[in-house]
Design a protein around this motif. Structure first.
Motif, mmCIF file in Angstrom:
data_model
loop_
_atom_site.group_PDB
_atom_site.id
_atom_site.type_symbol
_atom_site.label_atom_id
_atom_site.label_comp_id
_atom_site.label_asym_id
_atom_site.label_seq_id
_atom_site.Cartn_x
_atom_site.Cartn_y
_atom_site.Cartn_z
ATOM 1 N N LEU A 2 3.901 -2.969 0.676
ATOM 2 C CA LEU A 2 3.087 -3.299 1.845
ATOM 3 C C LEU A 2 3.920 -4.006 2.907
ATOM 4 N N ALA A 3 4.790 -4.930 2.456
ATOM 5 C CA ALA A 3 5.619 -5.675 3.403
ATOM 6 C C ALA A 3 6.541 -4.744 4.172
ATOM 7 N N VAL A 4 7.167 -3.793 3.484
ATOM 8 C CA VAL A 4 8.072 -2.856 4.152
ATOM 9 C C VAL A 4 7.306 -1.962 5.120
ATOM 10 N N LEU A 5 6.167 -1.407 4.667
ATOM 11 C CA LEU A 5 5.396 -0.506 5.525
ATOM 12 C C LEU A 5 4.821 -1.243 6.730
ATOM 13 N N ALA A 6 4.499 -2.535 6.561
ATOM 14 C CA ALA A 6 3.958 -3.303 7.670
ATOM 15 C C ALA A 6 5.011 -3.573 8.739
ATOM 16 N N VAL A 7 6.266 -3.549 8.344
ATOM 17 C CA VAL A 7 7.358 -3.829 9.274
ATOM 18 C C VAL A 7 8.004 -2.543 9.778
ATOM 19 N N ALA A 8 8.249 -1.621 8.870
ATOM 20 C CA ALA A 8 8.923 -0.366 9.211
ATOM 21 C C ALA A 8 8.333 0.748 8.367
ATOM 22 N N PRO A 9 7.399 1.502 8.902
ATOM 23 C CA PRO A 9 6.752 2.566 8.114
ATOM 24 C C PRO A 9 7.745 3.665 7.732
ATOM 25 N N ALA A 10 8.626 3.347 6.802
ATOM 26 C CA ALA A 10 9.668 4.276 6.383
ATOM 27 C C ALA A 10 9.153 5.169 5.257
ATOM 28 N N ARG A 11 9.884 6.207 5.005
ATOM 29 C CA ARG A 11 9.590 7.069 3.850
ATOM 30 C C ARG A 11 10.196 6.414 2.607
ATOM 31 N N LEU A 12 9.385 6.241 1.582
ATOM 32 C CA LEU A 12 9.789 5.479 0.408
ATOM 33 C C LEU A 12 10.408 6.372 -0.658
ATOM 34 N N LEU A 13 11.363 5.802 -1.383
ATOM 35 C CA LEU A 13 11.818 6.402 -2.629
ATOM 36 C C LEU A 13 11.030 5.731 -3.734
ATOM 37 N N ALA A 14 10.256 6.502 -4.488
ATOM 38 C CA ALA A 14 9.360 5.938 -5.496
ATOM 39 C C ALA A 14 9.524 6.672 -6.817
ATOM 40 N N LYS A 15 9.205 5.967 -7.891
ATOM 41 C CA LYS A 15 9.251 6.626 -9.202
ATOM 42 C C LYS A 15 8.171 7.701 -9.280
ATOM 43 N N ARG A 16 8.414 8.684 -10.096
ATOM 44 C CA ARG A 16 7.531 9.852 -10.174
ATOM 45 C C ARG A 16 6.095 9.459 -10.488
ATOM 46 N N GLU A 17 5.901 8.422 -11.298
ATOM 47 C CA GLU A 17 4.556 8.038 -11.713
ATOM 48 C C GLU A 17 3.657 7.665 -10.540
ATOM 49 N N VAL A 18 4.277 7.173 -9.450
ATOM 50 C CA VAL A 18 3.483 6.752 -8.287
ATOM 51 C C VAL A 18 2.726 7.939 -7.690
ATOM 52 N N ARG A 19 3.284 9.127 -7.830
ATOM 53 C CA ARG A 19 2.651 10.331 -7.271
ATOM 54 C C ARG A 19 1.210 10.481 -7.763
ATOM 55 N N ASN A 20 0.923 10.055 -8.997
ATOM 56 C CA ASN A 20 -0.396 10.243 -9.595
ATOM 57 C C ASN A 20 -1.285 9.010 -9.520
ATOM 58 N N TRP A 21 -0.829 7.941 -8.842
ATOM 59 C CA TRP A 21 -1.668 6.760 -8.704
ATOM 60 C C TRP A 21 -2.837 7.061 -7.776
ATOM 61 N N PRO A 22 -4.039 6.544 -8.089
ATOM 62 C CA PRO A 22 -5.187 6.759 -7.194
ATOM 63 C C PRO A 22 -4.901 6.164 -5.809
ATOM 64 N N VAL A 23 -5.209 6.883 -4.785
ATOM 65 C CA VAL A 23 -5.103 6.500 -3.374
ATOM 66 C C VAL A 23 -3.647 6.237 -2.972
ATOM 67 N N LEU A 24 -2.970 5.311 -3.662
ATOM 68 C CA LEU A 24 -1.593 4.984 -3.291
ATOM 69 C C LEU A 24 -0.683 6.201 -3.445
ATOM 70 N N GLY A 25 -0.936 6.985 -4.482
ATOM 71 C CA GLY A 25 -0.168 8.211 -4.650
ATOM 72 C C GLY A 25 -0.420 9.196 -3.522
ATOM 73 N N LEU A 26 -1.694 9.293 -3.105
ATOM 74 C CA LEU A 26 -2.031 10.158 -1.976
ATOM 75 C C LEU A 26 -1.316 9.705 -0.707
ATOM 76 N N LEU A 27 -1.342 8.395 -0.472
ATOM 77 C CA LEU A 27 -0.691 7.852 0.715
ATOM 78 C C LEU A 27 0.818 8.073 0.668
ATOM 79 N N ALA A 28 1.402 7.887 -0.510
ATOM 80 C CA ALA A 28 2.845 8.076 -0.643
ATOM 81 C C ALA A 28 3.230 9.515 -0.318
ATOM 82 N N ARG A 29 2.475 10.453 -0.865
ATOM 83 C CA ARG A 29 2.775 11.862 -0.592
ATOM 84 C C ARG A 29 2.559 12.187 0.879
ATOM 85 N N ALA A 30 1.443 11.700 1.453
ATOM 86 C CA ALA A 30 1.153 11.979 2.850
ATOM 87 C C ALA A 30 2.193 11.349 3.767
#
Length: 305
Positions: free
Chosen positions: A102-130
């Motif tokens: 949240l801190a990074v996105l609030a300052v610089a809405p960058a594209r994140l490198l995330a572990k694969r499991e995040v892809r399937n998280w409710p809502v947050l996974g959707l946001l990460a993919r989008a």
């Protein structure tokens, strides 16, 4: 290389967390914060549908506003020192908490490198993919070159990318020896910046109490702890502040050694003071990159392999 050697670990445990029984937010306020966060998650689900069709500048503004508002309903105040480059850059940060995202996105809405499991998280996974996140499977180290290539392509396309090169969270303070992740910043992702000719921007994230000014581990997400337990601790916190401090950018020359670049960025992050200082940044040349000197902050404002 085995998967176990590949996965970073930290030595933090329950002893690193604040003691029980400290005064916190009232139960009513905690419930209000929880309801607010649930509302922001619902809003995030709607955003995930809209983000892919928005222009890049508008998408960044929407993500920034959502992250700032979500931090606000959690009762977390954001303090930013330093300036991020206006163009593409590899942002590298230490990793303390799920709140770091949240801190990074609030300052610089960058594209994140995330572990694969995040892809399937409710809502947050959707946001990460989008939001164009790049996902890495930490159980398959042989996939790393492909991940680095995708990061480099994202940087070449002009998009900022944010990574947490420690690869795991830890308490973020200087506790007993062995708590900080072994091997420090992993160098692999820095190759993407070298290949793309993009600057590396070290970012330090730290948490403190607004009332006392003291660093706190309240927001830390450690070891085998459940996400819900960590969230509950944040919901109950009083006067929690997240400081985001940005160091001077490092500019790797063509063919720069990614290991040297990783060490330089890690040194810059840990040299950044947790609260504002009067001194301005200084630069010293070290190897193929420009590295901040002993003081690297002045004004106001990272899952890796």
């Amino acid at each position: 290389m085995s998967a176990e050697l590949w996965r970073p670990t930290a030595g933090c445990g329950p002893d690193c967390l604040p003691g029980e029984g400290r005064a916190g937010a009232s139960p009513v306020r905690q419930v209000a914060r929880l309801l607010g966060v649930l509302g922001m998650l619902l809003a995030g689900a709607g955003m995930a549908v809209l983000l892919p069709v928005l222009p890049a500048a508008r998408r960044a503004a929407v993500l920034r506003a959502w992250a700032r508002r979500t931090a606000g309903v959690l009762g977390v105040r954001l303090v930013v020192r330093g300036r991020l480059p206006r163009r593409r850059a590899l942002l590298v940060a230490n990793h303390v908490s799920w709140l770091d995202v949240l801190a990074v996105l609030a300052v610089a809405p960058a594209r994140l490198l995330a572990k694969r499991e995040v892809r399937n998280w409710p809502v947050l996974g959707l946001l990460a993919r989008a939001g164009g996140a790049v996902f890495v499977d930490r159980s398959r180290p042989r996939d790393l070159p492909g991940t680095v290539a995708r990061l480099a392509a994202t940087l070449r396309a002009g998009h900022p990318v944010a990574v947490f090169p420690e690869g795991t969270t830890w308490c973020g303070v200087v506790p007993p020896a062995g708590c900080r992740p072994r091997r420090g910043f992993r160098p692999a992702v820095f190759q993407a910046a070298v290949d793309a000719g993009a600057p590396v921007v070290p970012v330090r994230i730290s948490y403190r109490s607004a009332a006392t000014g003291a660093t706190t581990t309240t927001a830390a997400f450690l070891g085998d702890e459940t996400l819900w337990r960590s969230v509950r601790r944040v919901l109950a916190a009083r006067d929690l502040v997240v400081d985001v401090a940005v160091a001077a950018a490092l500019h790797p020359v063509p063919g720069a050694d990614r290991r040297v670049l990783a060490r330089a960025a890690e040194s810059a992050v840990h040299l950044l003071p947790p609260r504002p200082v009067v001194s301005r940044p200084t630069l010293a040349a070290v190897g193929p990159v420009a590295v901040p000197g002993p003081v690297a902050a002045g004004a106001g404002l990272g899952l890796a392999a």
